[in-house]
Design an enzyme around this catalytic site. Sequence first.
Site, mmCIF file in Angstrom:
data_model
loop_
_atom_site.group_PDB
_atom_site.id
_atom_site.type_symbol
_atom_site.label_atom_id
_atom_site.label_comp_id
_atom_site.label_asym_id
_atom_site.label_seq_id
_atom_site.Cartn_x
_atom_site.Cartn_y
_atom_site.Cartn_z
ATOM 1 N N ALA A 233 -62.809 42.787 49.600
ATOM 2 C CA ALA A 233 -62.860 41.380 49.976
ATOM 3 C C ALA A 233 -61.441 40.841 50.079
ATOM 4 C CB ALA A 233 -63.621 40.604 48.906
ATOM 5 N N GLY B 263 -65.381 45.676 48.285
ATOM 6 C CA GLY B 263 -66.318 45.346 49.355
ATOM 7 C C GLY B 263 -66.228 46.311 50.537
ATOM 8 N N GLU C 57 -68.240 49.179 49.475
ATOM 9 C CA GLU C 57 -69.640 48.735 49.456
ATOM 10 C C GLU C 57 -70.215 48.654 50.871
ATOM 11 O OE1 GLU C 57 -68.312 45.394 46.840
ATOM 12 O OE2 GLU C 57 -70.285 45.691 45.931
ATOM 13 N N GLU D 130 -62.956 46.160 41.274
ATOM 14 C CA GLU D 130 -63.215 44.742 40.973
ATOM 15 C C GLU D 130 -62.955 44.384 39.521
ATOM 16 O OE1 GLU D 130 -65.056 46.568 42.980
ATOM 17 O OE2 GLU D 130 -65.823 45.390 44.670
#
Length: 684
Positions: free
Chosen positions: A63, A103, A106, A126
């Site tokens: 992210a 992310g 992911e 994270e």
Amino acid sequence: MSEVLATRVVGNVGIIEIDSPPVNALSTAVRTAVIEGLRIHNADDAVAAIVLLCAGRTFFAGADIAEFDDLPIKQPDFDALMAAAESSAKPVVAAIHGTALGGGFELALACHYRVAVPSAKFGLPEVHLGILPGAGGTQRLPRLIGAAPALEMILSGKPVSAAKAAESGLIDQVVEEGKLEEAALAFAQNVVADGAALVKVRDKAVQGTVADLEPVKARHKRQFKGFKAPGHIVQAVEAAITLPFEQGLAREKELFGELLVSRESAAQRHVFFAQRQTAKVPDIGKDVPILPIRKVGVIGAGTMGGGITMNFLQAGIPVTLVEMKQEALDRGIATIRKNYERTAAKGRMTAEQVEQLMGLITPVLSMDELADVDLVIEAVFEEISIKRDIFGKLDGICRDGAILASNTSFLDLNEIAAATKSPEWVVGLHFFSPANVMPLLEVVRGAKTSREVIATVMKLAGTIKKTPVLAGVCHGFIANRIMEHLIVQSQQMALEGVPLRKIDQVMNDYGFAMGPISMLDLIGLDVLIHGAEGRTLMGDFVDAGRRGQKTGKGFYDYDADRKSALSDEAARIIADFAAYANVPQDPDQSDEQIMKRLLYPVVNEGAKCLEEGIALRASDIDVAAILGYNWPVFTGGPMFWGDTIGAKALLEGLEALEPRYGADFAPSALVRTLAAEGGRFTDR
Ligand code: 3HC
């Protein structure tokens, strides 16, 4: 089409290429672009499968962390992105190079297939940002590799290699380096030829039970203290085991949301960006030349000199190590060898590597041997006359253009530089002990240090795996200067009769792994009193043979396992000194008062460093405290923490303490200004 998206069709495969430098972070624009790419190819009848890849140095590195400061996350959010990939009617192959993190990883898990080059890495870091994988990672990863290995990967935050990823089933194929696009195309064509199956990780069953998580939790036990994310991560992985996929996702989202707004995560995100800021010096642009450092000289083979030497050896840079006496030189070399042999015994290095590293040292007994080095670091006794003498001599020995550095931790660098004919080549390189371990390097900029020299050593810090923080010349520079208050106040409270254990405990509760009294014993009281004048408390300890942990006794007694116990003798020494110095007794101070006395002056001193231009920015001070003194990361460092208290409350606290406890608590002008204007240190 958006600026970051390029789509093309090769045969029956549609390619989505994202190009959003530097690391293809999944910003709102990038999420939008990926979804748009998927839409375009799904609408194209000529396309039977889709390849998702990134231009530049890496697949999506996660992210966009900066967007987390502006909640709620903008649409299309991560749910929308993952759903678009997973529910694509045509199989999506993630083609991965660089680092597929957070992310980004992911997103790869939400695709139907994953291929990667051998140099690619995969991870969910994270936890280091005080959050958890909030884009389905805690639900999909356990379905792919099992619950316990997934928890291990998420709690550690450590990336794995492509080979490991293939072995554990994280990816479907490792393809040839440099041929990612062609190989991914071929893979996609095979998928189509085989019937274009849409393999969804969500449909797999989780291997493992909640009980299987216990050993992983136990292994990471220390990580839970003070940090909020690890506990939440465990709950999310448990949800993957106990709940159906959709409910698990909802639970993950809820836990992710809680962490995202937590103070701990805000602090850790601040530290992430702070660490990446420190090497940036406003008046030193890319135009300033970086000088090559091919060979280094280190003067002094003691603990510090030896530790400094090891950094360069590990970076493959040869070191000429100078001592005045053969015996000291032999001792220094033997210590370095012992260190490496210990690492080898643990299996983290081969015997051959030990020899290779040792082969990079040239031990010598005269500074005359330093004529050909590019950088000299002096690490001798903290005594200005000795240092000036050495620098004066180096001037005549070293070639023109060699950088002359001092590892002084308190002395005036400008005075040292004045002993040379070319002060522009003199700089401070302040390592923290043990120098081969501690990640901080304070770079001290003298009044005349040239920009080339600063640019070169800031870069060099990265080469030897240190984080550089630039400091101006003053007593103690940044980390030692601010943290000295903790040392002074902890002793002062001991003299007032506050139990030593209580002083340590308050700092443990704040988040420090080691309290200040224990820290003094670890550093060594003899080291700490060096240069002190007159009778001091620590001097009395040293006179009584209590030099700290290394002698088995200091403020505490220590057993063979370094476990501490209270000592009657230490209590007597403290009481005697308190009587001698007429210190009023006040043993029952509250935890809050102890905390304020120890930490408020640190923040206040940090503010003075900013005011005086000693530190470039508040976040540099945070990095210095975290990396130099193990200040707890989840508080963000002293200045970020100061902002969470607020300058007004800090000012009131200092003003309440100053009349009784003196100058350490005299509020700095900056604290007063920010208190009046409502500003924050970390905006400076
Ligand atoms: N968001 C925003 N900026 C990022 C970023 C990210 N995820 N990752 C890196 N950057 C920026 C850095 O701040 C830096 O900016 P600067 O040049 O202006 O200082 C620049 O990109 C380059 O970064 P590095 O200096 O760190 O470059 P390296 O080559 O040394 O390392 C990296 C590259 C390994 C990708 C490293 O940057 C990294 O570890 N990044 C963070 C990865 C991460 O934590 N991802 C998870 C994010 S959270 C998430 O995904 C939540 C999800 O579960 C919903």
